[in-house]
Write a protein that holds these residues in place. Sequence first.
Motif, PDB file in Angstrom:
ATOM      1  N   PHE A 160       3.166   1.417  -3.008  1.00 27.51           N
ATOM      2  CA  PHE A 160       2.341   1.359  -2.275  1.00 27.51           C
ATOM      3  C   PHE A 160       0.881   1.612  -2.595  1.00 27.51           C
ATOM      4  N   LEU A 161       0.261   3.115  -3.420  1.00 33.37           N
ATOM      5  CA  LEU A 161      -0.444   2.641  -3.995  1.00 33.37           C
ATOM      6  C   LEU A 161      -1.212   1.348  -4.927  1.00 33.37           C
ATOM      7  N   PRO A 162       0.360   1.865  -6.222  1.00 40.80           N
ATOM      8  CA  PRO A 162       0.047   2.008  -7.586  1.00 40.80           C
ATOM      9  C   PRO A 162      -0.606  -0.141  -7.063  1.00 40.80           C
ATOM     10  N   GLY A 163       0.997  -0.180  -6.182  1.00 40.82           N
ATOM     11  CA  GLY A 163       0.578  -1.589  -6.763  1.00 40.82           C
ATOM     12  C   GLY A 163      -0.546  -2.521  -5.512  1.00 40.82           C
ATOM     13  N   THR A 164      -1.602  -1.897  -4.886  1.00 39.78           N
ATOM     14  CA  THR A 164      -2.684  -2.220  -4.322  1.00 39.78           C
ATOM     15  C   THR A 164      -4.109  -1.813  -5.467  1.00 39.78           C
ATOM     16  N   LEU A 165      -3.765  -1.192  -5.683  1.00 38.30           N
ATOM     17  CA  LEU A 165      -5.100  -1.099  -6.838  1.00 38.30           C
ATOM     18  C   LEU A 165      -4.423  -2.049  -8.209  1.00 38.30           C
ATOM     19  N   CYS A 166      -3.703  -2.046  -8.280  1.00 42.54           N
ATOM     20  CA  CYS A 166      -2.671  -3.163  -9.526  1.00 42.54           C
ATOM     21  C   CYS A 166      -3.532  -4.446  -9.159  1.00 42.54           C
ATOM     22  N   ILE A 167      -3.604  -5.088  -7.692  1.00 45.44           N
ATOM     23  CA  ILE A 167      -3.470  -6.296  -6.910  1.00 45.44           C
ATOM     24  C   ILE A 167      -5.209  -6.319  -7.334  1.00 45.44           C
ATOM     25  N   SER A 168      -6.124  -5.301  -6.455  1.00 44.14           N
ATOM     26  CA  SER A 168      -7.266  -5.044  -6.675  1.00 44.14           C
ATOM     27  C   SER A 168      -8.108  -5.534  -7.606  1.00 44.14           C
ATOM     28  N   ALA A 223      -8.637 -13.151  -0.937  1.00 46.32           N
ATOM     29  CA  ALA A 223      -7.634 -12.325  -1.861  1.00 46.32           C
ATOM     30  C   ALA A 223      -7.147 -11.726  -1.101  1.00 46.32           C
ATOM     31  N   VAL A 224      -7.813 -11.082  -0.058  1.00 50.42           N
ATOM     32  CA  VAL A 224      -6.896 -10.390   1.420  1.00 50.42           C
ATOM     33  C   VAL A 224      -6.146 -10.965   2.108  1.00 50.42           C
ATOM     34  N   THR A 225      -7.098 -12.294   3.259  1.00 59.65           N
ATOM     35  CA  THR A 225      -6.104 -12.913   2.886  1.00 59.65           C
ATOM     36  C   THR A 225      -4.439 -14.011   2.404  1.00 59.65           C
ATOM     37  N   LEU A 226      -4.221 -13.822   0.853  1.00 58.20           N
ATOM     38  CA  LEU A 226      -3.123 -13.846  -0.041  1.00 58.20           C
ATOM     39  C   LEU A 226      -2.122 -12.848   0.165  1.00 58.20           C
ATOM     40  N   PHE A 227      -2.995 -11.660  -0.041  1.00 54.08           N
ATOM     41  CA  PHE A 227      -1.912 -10.264   0.262  1.00 54.08           C
ATOM     42  C   PHE A 227      -1.191 -10.536   1.571  1.00 54.08           C
ATOM     43  N   PHE A 228      -1.940 -10.093   2.369  1.00 51.14           N
ATOM     44  CA  PHE A 228      -0.730  -9.989   3.785  1.00 51.14           C
ATOM     45  C   PHE A 228      -0.338 -11.255   3.273  1.00 51.14           C
ATOM     46  N   PHE A 230      -5.410 -15.003  -7.019  1.00 50.45           N
ATOM     47  CA  PHE A 230      -4.641 -15.558  -7.544  1.00 50.45           C
ATOM     48  C   PHE A 230      -3.404 -14.387  -7.294  1.00 50.45           C
ATOM     49  N   ALA A 231      -3.343 -13.069  -8.545  1.00 45.54           N
ATOM     50  CA  ALA A 231      -3.092 -12.295  -8.176  1.00 45.54           C
ATOM     51  C   ALA A 231      -2.152 -11.770  -6.801  1.00 45.54           C
ATOM     52  N   ALA A 232      -3.293 -11.640  -5.616  1.00 42.77           N
ATOM     53  CA  ALA A 232      -2.939 -11.483  -4.615  1.00 42.77           C
ATOM     54  C   ALA A 232      -1.809 -11.957  -3.768  1.00 42.77           C
ATOM     55  N   VAL A 233      -1.315 -12.442  -4.429  1.00 41.93           N
ATOM     56  CA  VAL A 233       0.373 -13.274  -4.125  1.00 41.93           C
ATOM     57  C   VAL A 233       1.344 -12.878  -3.669  1.00 41.93           C
ATOM     58  N   SER A 237       7.387 -13.690  -0.780  1.00 40.73           N
ATOM     59  CA  SER A 237       7.820 -14.724  -2.215  1.00 40.73           C
ATOM     60  C   SER A 237       6.641 -15.743  -2.830  1.00 40.73           C
ATOM     61  N   GLN A 238       5.678 -15.351  -4.155  1.00 37.17           N
ATOM     62  CA  GLN A 238       4.171 -15.582  -4.234  1.00 37.17           C
ATOM     63  C   GLN A 238       4.484 -16.956  -4.555  1.00 37.17           C
ATOM     64  N   ALA A 239       5.124 -18.017  -4.766  1.00 35.16           N
ATOM     65  CA  ALA A 239       5.909 -19.499  -4.585  1.00 35.16           C
ATOM     66  C   ALA A 239       5.002 -19.312  -3.291  1.00 35.16           C
ATOM     67  N   ALA A 240       5.902 -19.313  -2.755  1.00 36.09           N
ATOM     68  CA  ALA A 240       6.372 -19.527  -1.410  1.00 36.09           C
ATOM     69  C   ALA A 240       4.424 -18.948  -0.795  1.00 36.09           C
ATOM     70  N   THR A 241       3.904 -18.396  -1.102  1.00 38.87           N
ATOM     71  CA  THR A 241       2.520 -18.478  -0.407  1.00 38.87           C
ATOM     72  C   THR A 241       1.412 -19.458  -1.548  1.00 38.87           C
ATOM     73  N   THR A 242       2.043 -19.062  -2.654  1.00 41.06           N
ATOM     74  CA  THR A 242       0.653 -20.430  -3.615  1.00 41.06           C
ATOM     75  C   THR A 242       1.289 -21.723  -2.999  1.00 41.06           C
TER      76      THR A 242
END
Length: 433
Positions: A411-419, A335-340, A372-375, A347-352
């Motif tokens: 930044f904070l809401p996005g990081t929290l939501c994905i976590s 998840a950390v790898t996909l996040f960065f 998956f959500a980390a993309v 792009s979510q699709a490009a990362t996937t």
Amino acid sequence: MVWVQLVVVLACIFLGSRLGSIGVGFAGAIGVLILTLGLGLEPGAIPVDVILIIMTVIGAVASMQVAGGLDWLVKKAEMILRSKPRYITILAPTVTYFMTLLAGTGHTAFSTLPVIAEVAKENGVRPSRPLSIAVIASQVAITASPVSAAVVVFSDFLEPYDVGYLDLLAISIPTSFLAVILTACVCNFLGLDLEKDGIYQERMAAGLIKKRKRDERETPKTTAGLSVLIFALSILAVVIYATAISPTVGLIEDPVLPRDSAIMLFMMLAASMIVILCKINTNDIINAQTFKSGMSAAMCVLGVAWLGNTFVGAHIEGIQSMAGDILVSYPWLLAVTLFFASMLLYSQAATTRALMPAALALVDPVTAIASFAAVSALFVLPTYPTLLAAVEMDETGSTRIGKLVFNHPFFLPGTLCISLCVAFGFVLAPIVL
């Protein structure tokens, strides 16, 4: 040379973020040129399926917009937001989440952001609270939409592991929505209250903040409801067909149309029916805001994903051997790898497309789906169109980007939501699978 190549990738992505919009894709092409003709790498695979899915979905959404369907949806959304204005921080992300879930693109949020900002301001709610989580919800919902390119591509990767299309949706939809709602509750306490914000007070004193009439939005066209119905039925057809051809269901064996082609076909059919039955001018579709934004996104995916695939493809064996033992011991690091990666690939699709095949060779499907959500970490760099639009539409100044780049309200809401999405995924995925 690996480090030189990585510097080239990062430099081109940085250049793209400075150029903005479609320039992200152009900068990606520069990187491909340097890596291939300059440094001798084999060009990576162009994500043609991702691009075509984005194009066809956007074509259908733009047709619906021209027919008045998007305005109809926004009108309904405005009624919801104004019905309980004190709960706008909860209602706003709910609206943008389901609009993205329906349309398969986060660009639908553009239409609702002005309403969110206005309702919040009218009721003394700091606009950055609902705006920030509304933008995040529109990004995270991509990983739960039945017609998004990211979900379609990922479900194709999962089929050899006996994980069906509906299995993926059964995990991604509840985990992402619950994470959005819980994050929205936290957002209620972020930042100073509006009346205590110094910049808001300065803007008020300078007369820069005005109240607008509630009836400024035009009445939706008579064809609006029909266009929404056609689009909704096409999504239902996609879900039914994708489920029927899934090996885990097996209703249709040896399908003539694979899932990717079927989604493209159903979306183009929906656009055709909207054009014919709603009697709209096809030239207006090209000029629609969603069409322009969507085609820009397709170009971005082309350039950036091609760049990412070129670099990752050249070093895939080394990446797998280096990451294998680590991911076995600490699977959440995927998840950390996909996040960065998504932060850079834009792009979510490009990362996937770029990373999930390699990830599935190293980890089990449960870990891949949970991560998956980390993309959806497109919010980290404050350059994404919906993020910038939210900043521009908040005339109170509460939604602002700080001088340190990363200190912005998303930044904070996005990081929290994905976590939270990932954490819930690790709980629900083993149960469903």
